[in-house]
Write an enzyme that holds these catalytic residues in place. Structure first.
Site, short mmCIF file in Angstrom:
data_model
loop_
_atom_site.label_atom_id
_atom_site.label_comp_id
_atom_site.label_asym_id
_atom_site.label_seq_id
_atom_site.Cartn_x
_atom_site.Cartn_y
_atom_site.Cartn_z
N ASN A 7 41.30 26.75 48.56
CA ASN A 7 40.35 27.46 47.72
C ASN A 7 39.07 27.59 48.53
O ASN A 7 38.28 26.65 48.63
CB ASN A 7 40.12 26.66 46.43
CG ASN A 7 39.16 27.35 45.48
OD1 ASN A 7 38.53 28.35 45.83
ND2 ASN A 7 39.03 26.79 44.29
N ARG A 95 43.72 30.60 46.65
CA ARG A 95 43.09 31.13 45.45
C ARG A 95 42.31 32.38 45.85
O ARG A 95 41.51 32.34 46.78
CB ARG A 95 42.13 30.11 44.86
CG ARG A 95 41.39 30.67 43.68
CD ARG A 95 40.33 29.74 43.20
NE ARG A 95 39.73 30.28 42.01
CZ ARG A 95 38.44 30.21 41.72
NH1 ARG A 95 37.62 29.57 42.52
NH2 ARG A 95 37.97 30.73 40.62
N HIS A 184 39.81 32.95 35.43
CA HIS A 184 40.44 31.66 35.08
C HIS A 184 41.92 31.84 34.74
O HIS A 184 42.50 31.00 34.06
CB HIS A 184 39.79 31.00 33.83
CG HIS A 184 38.38 30.53 34.03
ND1 HIS A 184 37.49 30.43 32.98
CD2 HIS A 184 37.72 30.10 35.13
CE1 HIS A 184 36.33 29.98 33.44
NE2 HIS A 184 36.45 29.77 34.73
N ARG A 245 25.53 30.27 32.38
CA ARG A 245 25.73 31.70 32.12
C ARG A 245 25.63 31.99 30.63
O ARG A 245 26.14 31.22 29.81
CB ARG A 245 27.10 32.14 32.63
CG ARG A 245 27.20 32.13 34.15
CD ARG A 245 28.58 32.53 34.61
NE ARG A 245 29.24 31.45 35.30
CZ ARG A 245 30.56 31.37 35.49
NH1 ARG A 245 31.35 32.30 35.02
NH2 ARG A 245 31.07 30.36 36.14
N GLU A 388 44.41 23.30 38.74
CA GLU A 388 44.47 24.59 39.42
C GLU A 388 45.26 24.52 40.72
O GLU A 388 46.01 25.44 41.04
CB GLU A 388 43.06 25.10 39.68
CG GLU A 388 43.02 26.60 39.71
CD GLU A 388 41.62 27.18 39.82
OE1 GLU A 388 40.67 26.42 40.05
OE2 GLU A 388 41.51 28.39 39.69
#
Ligand code: ADP
Length: 402
Positions: A7, A95, A184, A245, A388
């Site tokens: 990643n 990823r 996601h 956010r 993940e």
């Protein structure tokens, strides 16, 4: 077969080596502060076993190539390493944040695939170039090893047009590809699959609402195993209230800020992505700190928790309407997995919709999937840890056997 998961971010590389025979993690590491004077690599070899070993090095790491070389040296170390030769790595899974409309599933990386990832850079200007750096370096260091791109957006490519279009001039979709993509996806797909497994039912028959609450937060409506709507949109800013956010805001706030607060577009973008959400409301973006502040009587921290969990509930209601029948609600990621208060507040008052939380189960800590609803609850509520890296490794393996 051993699979290396990479990643790659703009100044960091996370990596994990897994033995897919039993999905054991052989090594897990992070290279940080690439390009800064003092870089850092930390790698845990054989984590969780009695031979666990943590290797840490601080030195200048000029670029992604330097960072990945260091990682490979640790993996290959003749005394402590976990592989004898680079050829022990059977495949590499990367990823990749944005696959645009080009990728509906994980894909073996070829020159054409790289061109398509590059084409999507305008949609993810910070992420896709960093992901491509990781791919480039891995191809250099592991010549001939199959490399697979696993996209954050791919799971959501089944969302139908009426759900992914914004009500904007159609030309903006045609010319600029402005639409909702969702993110996601690897996590939502993974926990949906795990939920089917623990429920003992085929995923293709299940309607689920998966709720990923970490620093970034998103919710997905899964119909018969497929994503049919999700809360993140064109960028990872839409939808739920996140750490920093804003999630949904009236789009006219942009114009107001520009006209009345002397803010340019960069400042507004920063405000909405970095200084809003939980942090904007109370100055704190880690949910653990927010609970501590609430306990100390901080009213703004309480408000931040209320705003986030109210937004969660509103989206759950919306996705129940989208799905009609809901078999399960799944909480995952840092907050979703650990925070019973957030889960309970997000589901508060939803009993008339067939959702009844077992408060004792919800209060228990678990690192394994756990059922949180009562036996009578029509909708099952689950906490399911996301993973993940494992998800990317499984996707990579699945691509090889396609
Ligand atoms: P990311 O989205 O970066 O992958 P994570 O899924 O690891 O992040 O989630 C990180 C967030 O999870 C932290 O900011 C924190 O708010 C929250 N978190 C982690 N542990 C706990 C905990 N025990 N209780 C409540 N919140 C937690």
């Amino acid at each position: 077969m051993k699979i290396l998961v990479i990643n790659s971010g703009s100044s960091s590389i996370k990596f994990q080596l897994l033995d897919m025979a039993d999905e054991a993690v052989l090594a897990s590491g992070l290279v940080e502060r690439i390009g800064e004077p003092q870089g850092l690599i930390k790698c845990t070899l054989r984590p969780g076993t009695d031979k666990e070993l943590v290797v840490k090095k601080t030195e200048s790491i000029a670029d992604h190539t330097g960072g990945m070389r260091l990682a490979v040296e640790i993996l290959l170390d003749k005394d402590q390493g976990v592989i004898a030769d680079k050829s022990d790595v059977g495949a590499i899974g990367h990823r990749v944040v944005h696959g645009g409309e080009d990728f509906h599933q994980p894909t073996v990386i070829t020159a054409e695939v790289l061109t398509a990832i590059e084409k999507n850079i305008p949609l993810a200007p910070l992420h896709n170039p960093a992901n491509m750096d990781g791919i480039r370096v891995a191809r250099e260091l592991f010549v001939g090893v199959v490399q697979v791109a696993v996209f954050d957006t791919a799971f959501h490519q089944t969302i139908p047009p009426h759900a992914y279009h914004y009500a904007l001039p159609y030309e903006l979709y045609e010319q600029e590809r402005i639409r909702r993509y969702g993110f996601h996806g690897t996590s939502h797909k993974f926990v949906a699959g795990e939920c089917a497994r623990v429920m003992g039912r085929p995923l293709a028959e299940l309607n689920l609402i998966t709720i990923h609450l970490g620093n970034g937060c998103s919710m997905t409506a899964v119909e018969n195993g497929k994503s049919v709507d999700t809360s993140l949109g064109f960028t990872p800013l839409e939808g739920l209230v996140m750490g920093t956010r804003s999630g949904d805001v009236d789009p006219a706030i942009h114009a107001f800020l520009a006209r009345n607060c002397n803010m340019d577009i960069e400042a507004i973008d920063r405000l909405l992505n970095k200084d809003s959400g939980l942090k904007g409301l109370c100055g704190l973006n880690d949910m653990r700190d927010i609970h501590a502040a609430i306990a100390a009587g901080n009213e703004r921290a309480k408000l931040a928790l209320q705003v986030q969990t109210y937004r969660n509930k509103k989206y759950i209601g919306a996705f129940m309407a989208v799905l009609g029948r809901v078999d399960g609600i799944v909480f995952t990621a840092g907050i979703g997995e650990n925070d019973g208060v957030v889960r309970a507040m997000s589901l508060q008052g939803l009993e008339p919709f067939g959702i009844t939380l077992d408060h004792e189960a919800n209060g228990r800590r678990s690192t394994q999937p756990a059922l949180l609803s009562t036996a009578e609850s029509r909708v099952q509520v689950w906490v399911i840890p996301t993973n993940e890296e494992l998800a990317i490794a499984r996707e990579t393996k699945a691509v090889l056997s396609r």
